[in-house]
Design a protein around this motif. Structure first.
Motif, PDB file in Angstrom:
ATOM      1  N   VAL A  65      85.123  78.542  38.902  1.00  0.00           N
ATOM      2  CA  VAL A  65      83.887  79.406  38.922  1.00  0.00           C
ATOM      3  C   VAL A  65      83.696  80.510  39.431  1.00  0.00           C
ATOM      4  O   VAL A  65      83.087  81.662  38.884  1.00  0.00           O
ATOM      5  N   ASP A  66      84.486  80.957  40.396  1.00  0.00           N
ATOM      6  CA  ASP A  66      84.180  82.508  41.409  1.00  0.00           C
ATOM      7  C   ASP A  66      85.686  83.357  40.550  1.00  0.00           C
ATOM      8  O   ASP A  66      86.355  83.040  40.266  1.00  0.00           O
ATOM      9  N   LYS A  67      85.100  84.674  41.155  1.00  0.00           N
ATOM     10  CA  LYS A  67      85.803  85.711  40.362  1.00  0.00           C
ATOM     11  C   LYS A  67      86.828  85.882  42.031  1.00  0.00           C
ATOM     12  O   LYS A  67      86.234  85.759  43.168  1.00  0.00           O
ATOM     13  N   LEU A  68      88.000  86.786  41.814  1.00  0.00           N
ATOM     14  CA  LEU A  68      88.644  86.970  43.113  1.00  0.00           C
ATOM     15  C   LEU A  68      87.863  88.382  43.463  1.00  0.00           C
ATOM     16  O   LEU A  68      87.388  89.121  42.679  1.00  0.00           O
ATOM     17  N   GLN A  92      94.780  78.120  34.751  1.00  0.00           N
ATOM     18  CA  GLN A  92      93.414  78.685  35.131  1.00  0.00           C
ATOM     19  C   GLN A  92      94.032  79.828  36.210  1.00  0.00           C
ATOM     20  O   GLN A  92      93.575  80.980  35.849  1.00  0.00           O
ATOM     21  N   ILE A  93      95.123  79.582  36.840  1.00  0.00           N
ATOM     22  CA  ILE A  93      95.330  80.388  37.927  1.00  0.00           C
ATOM     23  C   ILE A  93      96.185  81.714  37.178  1.00  0.00           C
ATOM     24  O   ILE A  93      95.935  82.694  37.629  1.00  0.00           O
ATOM     25  N   ILE A  94      97.035  81.297  36.247  1.00  0.00           N
ATOM     26  CA  ILE A  94      97.814  82.120  35.387  1.00  0.00           C
ATOM     27  C   ILE A  94      96.899  83.129  34.803  1.00  0.00           C
ATOM     28  O   ILE A  94      96.977  84.580  34.755  1.00  0.00           O
ATOM     29  N   ASN A  95      95.731  82.708  33.903  1.00  0.00           N
ATOM     30  CA  ASN A  95      94.735  83.459  33.619  1.00  0.00           C
ATOM     31  C   ASN A  95      94.166  84.351  34.683  1.00  0.00           C
ATOM     32  O   ASN A  95      93.948  85.601  34.246  1.00  0.00           O
ATOM     33  N   LEU A  96      93.736  83.907  35.757  1.00  0.00           N
ATOM     34  CA  LEU A  96      93.002  84.793  36.656  1.00  0.00           C
ATOM     35  C   LEU A  96      94.049  85.758  37.364  1.00  0.00           C
ATOM     36  O   LEU A  96      93.731  87.009  37.412  1.00  0.00           O
ATOM     37  N   ALA A  97      95.138  85.429  37.567  1.00  0.00           N
ATOM     38  CA  ALA A  97      96.399  86.222  38.128  1.00  0.00           C
ATOM     39  C   ALA A  97      96.593  87.478  37.043  1.00  0.00           C
ATOM     40  O   ALA A  97      96.558  88.718  37.538  1.00  0.00           O
ATOM     41  N   SER A  98      96.541  86.946  35.831  1.00  0.00           N
ATOM     42  CA  SER A  98      96.906  87.950  34.680  1.00  0.00           C
ATOM     43  C   SER A  98      95.939  89.124  34.673  1.00  0.00           C
ATOM     44  O   SER A  98      95.916  90.315  34.519  1.00  0.00           O
ATOM     45  N   ALA A  99      94.656  88.564  34.755  1.00  0.00           N
ATOM     46  CA  ALA A  99      93.531  89.538  34.800  1.00  0.00           C
ATOM     47  C   ALA A  99      93.325  90.544  36.059  1.00  0.00           C
ATOM     48  O   ALA A  99      92.909  91.652  35.952  1.00  0.00           O
ATOM     49  N   GLY A 126     102.309  93.473  40.860  1.00  0.00           N
ATOM     50  CA  GLY A 126     101.629  92.338  41.397  1.00  0.00           C
ATOM     51  C   GLY A 126     102.511  91.428  41.237  1.00  0.00           C
ATOM     52  O   GLY A 126     102.846  91.055  40.032  1.00  0.00           O
ATOM     53  N   ILE A 127     102.585  90.410  42.015  1.00  0.00           N
ATOM     54  CA  ILE A 127     103.539  88.989  41.948  1.00  0.00           C
ATOM     55  C   ILE A 127     102.705  87.976  41.879  1.00  0.00           C
ATOM     56  O   ILE A 127     101.558  87.556  42.426  1.00  0.00           O
ATOM     57  N   LEU A 128     102.821  86.907  41.026  1.00  0.00           N
ATOM     58  CA  LEU A 128     102.401  85.448  40.962  1.00  0.00           C
ATOM     59  C   LEU A 128     103.625  84.422  41.190  1.00  0.00           C
ATOM     60  O   LEU A 128     104.340  84.688  40.365  1.00  0.00           O
ATOM     61  N   ALA A 129     103.312  83.751  42.250  1.00  0.00           N
ATOM     62  CA  ALA A 129     104.238  82.590  42.546  1.00  0.00           C
ATOM     63  C   ALA A 129     103.585  81.317  42.421  1.00  0.00           C
ATOM     64  O   ALA A 129     102.461  81.255  43.270  1.00  0.00           O
ATOM     65  N   LEU A 130     104.196  80.343  41.597  1.00  0.00           N
ATOM     66  CA  LEU A 130     103.451  79.122  41.506  1.00  0.00           C
ATOM     67  C   LEU A 130     104.558  77.950  41.850  1.00  0.00           C
ATOM     68  O   LEU A 130     105.581  78.131  41.248  1.00  0.00           O
ATOM     69  N   ASN A 134     105.727  80.230  29.450  1.00  0.00           N
ATOM     70  CA  ASN A 134     105.170  80.713  28.100  1.00  0.00           C
ATOM     71  C   ASN A 134     103.834  81.302  28.362  1.00  0.00           C
ATOM     72  O   ASN A 134     103.580  82.484  27.910  1.00  0.00           O
ATOM     73  N   ALA A 135     103.032  80.736  29.228  1.00  0.00           N
ATOM     74  CA  ALA A 135     101.735  81.357  29.546  1.00  0.00           C
ATOM     75  C   ALA A 135     102.083  82.412  30.499  1.00  0.00           C
ATOM     76  O   ALA A 135     101.128  83.503  30.215  1.00  0.00           O
ATOM     77  N   MET A 136     102.972  82.488  31.179  1.00  0.00           N
ATOM     78  CA  MET A 136     103.120  83.883  32.173  1.00  0.00           C
ATOM     79  C   MET A 136     103.748  85.153  31.305  1.00  0.00           C
ATOM     80  O   MET A 136     103.525  86.077  31.745  1.00  0.00           O
TER      81      MET A 136
END
Ligand SMILES: C[S@@+](CC[C@H](N)C(=O)[O-])C[C@H]1O[C@@H](n2cnc3c(N)ncnc32)[C@H](O)[C@@H]1O
Length: 285
Positions: A179-182, A230-237, A243-247, A259-261
């Motif tokens: 629901v929420d934006k960062l 969902q988190i990959i989409n949020l972090a991509s935007a 910037g780093i995304l770790a999952l 594939n998504a990242m």
């Protein structure tokens, strides 16, 4: 009534036998932790004092805790704490007990980010606060935000922030990634151990997991992939270049995450201690 005199060794042996019969994995180790916690002495000291006779009061306390463990109450809930990433954290049924796999993720991140890392760390689905607190503990120039949808988990994260005396550097905030934006601030690292079990995997989990870990912390739709995608989409935007995304994700999810990242990130898939492809570390291009 004549009370039976028992030594530390006898208590450990009898209690371990009892827990084994109840199907508790790592029964002896759990008993040693219980005895060490009741006696407020390090586990090593027990081995050096096996022949010591235990007074009645600690014996009664140990018996109660062993009975509860036999009912499969998790050890961390009985002790009230869990050791994670160099910190002692409060642990109870409000949030998932942080796992060794996640501690490994923190270790990998600390090794990759230099100690001088100054950025903001956003831990999505913070639960007890384990990831954000341990990262900020090891990266002294960082600031952390633990975001969480479940209000009960959020109250535990807030207690842990105070317990670790990190209220100046770490905040826990209510947030739902569906629901929420960062927030509109620059983020250096987004890290998450989101729910990633398929419901059938949850059904075959140990009693401790099914009865005491919150279901919403573990199970995710679409064979466990819904939340991390969902988190990959949020972090991509949200993340800027660098910037780093770790999952963390399930043993079968690495290629879906990769594939998504890889569209927007340079990605490495990393293995856990059991050689499962368990983590993605991506740097935004
Ligand atoms: C696997 S647990 C991880 C907890 C903690 N980070 C750890 O590693 O021990 C996943 C967490 O994500 C939270 N969560 C699930 N769905 C969420 C959502 N839509 N938005 C925010 N948090 C969510 C759960 O409540 C839970 O605390």
């Amino acid at each position: 009534m004549v009370k039976k005199i028992l030594t530390i060794l006898e208590v450990i042996e009898k209690s371990s036998e009892y827990l084994k019969k109840k199907g508790v994995p790592s029964a002896k180790c759990d008993v040693e932790w219980i005895v060490s916690s009741v006696l407020k002495r390090p586990r090593m000291e027990l081995f050096l004092n096996y022949e010591e006779v235990l007074p009645q009061k600690p014996l009664d306390q140990i018996r109660q805790l062993v009975l509860s463990r036999g009912k499969r109450v998790p050890l961390q809930h009985l002790l009230g704490t869990v050791q994670f990433g160099g910190l002692s954290l409060i642990s109870d049924s409000r949030a998932l007990i942080p796992r060794p796999e996640t501690e490994r993720l923190v270790e990998v991140l600390v090794n990759r980010l230099s100690e001088s890392f100054k950025g903001s760390i956003f831990d999505l689905g913070t639960g007890s606060g384990a990831i954000v607190l341990s990262l900020c503990h090891s990266l002294p120039n960082s600031k952390g935000f633990g975001l969480e949808k479940c209000k009960r988990a959020l109250s535990l994260a807030n207690e842990n922030i105070l317990h670790c005396k990190m209220e100046n550097r770490v905040k826990a905030l209510h947030y739902d990634w569906e629901v929420d934006k960062l927030p509109e601030i620059e983020i250096g690292l987004i890290v998450s151990n989101p729910p990633y079990l398929d419901i059938t995997e949850w059904e075959s989990a140990e009693t401790e997991v099914k009865q005491y870990d919150p279901l919403g912390a573990l199970v995710s739709k679409n064979q466990g992939t819904f939340d991390f995608l969902q988190i990959i989409n949020l972090a991509s935007a949200k993340l800027s270049k660098g910037g780093i995304l770790a999952l963390e994700f399930g043993a079968s999810h690495a290629d879906v995450a990769l594939n998504a990242m890889k569209v927007l990130f340079d990605v490495e898939i990393l293995k856990d201690y059991n050689q499962c492809r368990r983590y993605a570390f991506g740097t935004k291009r």
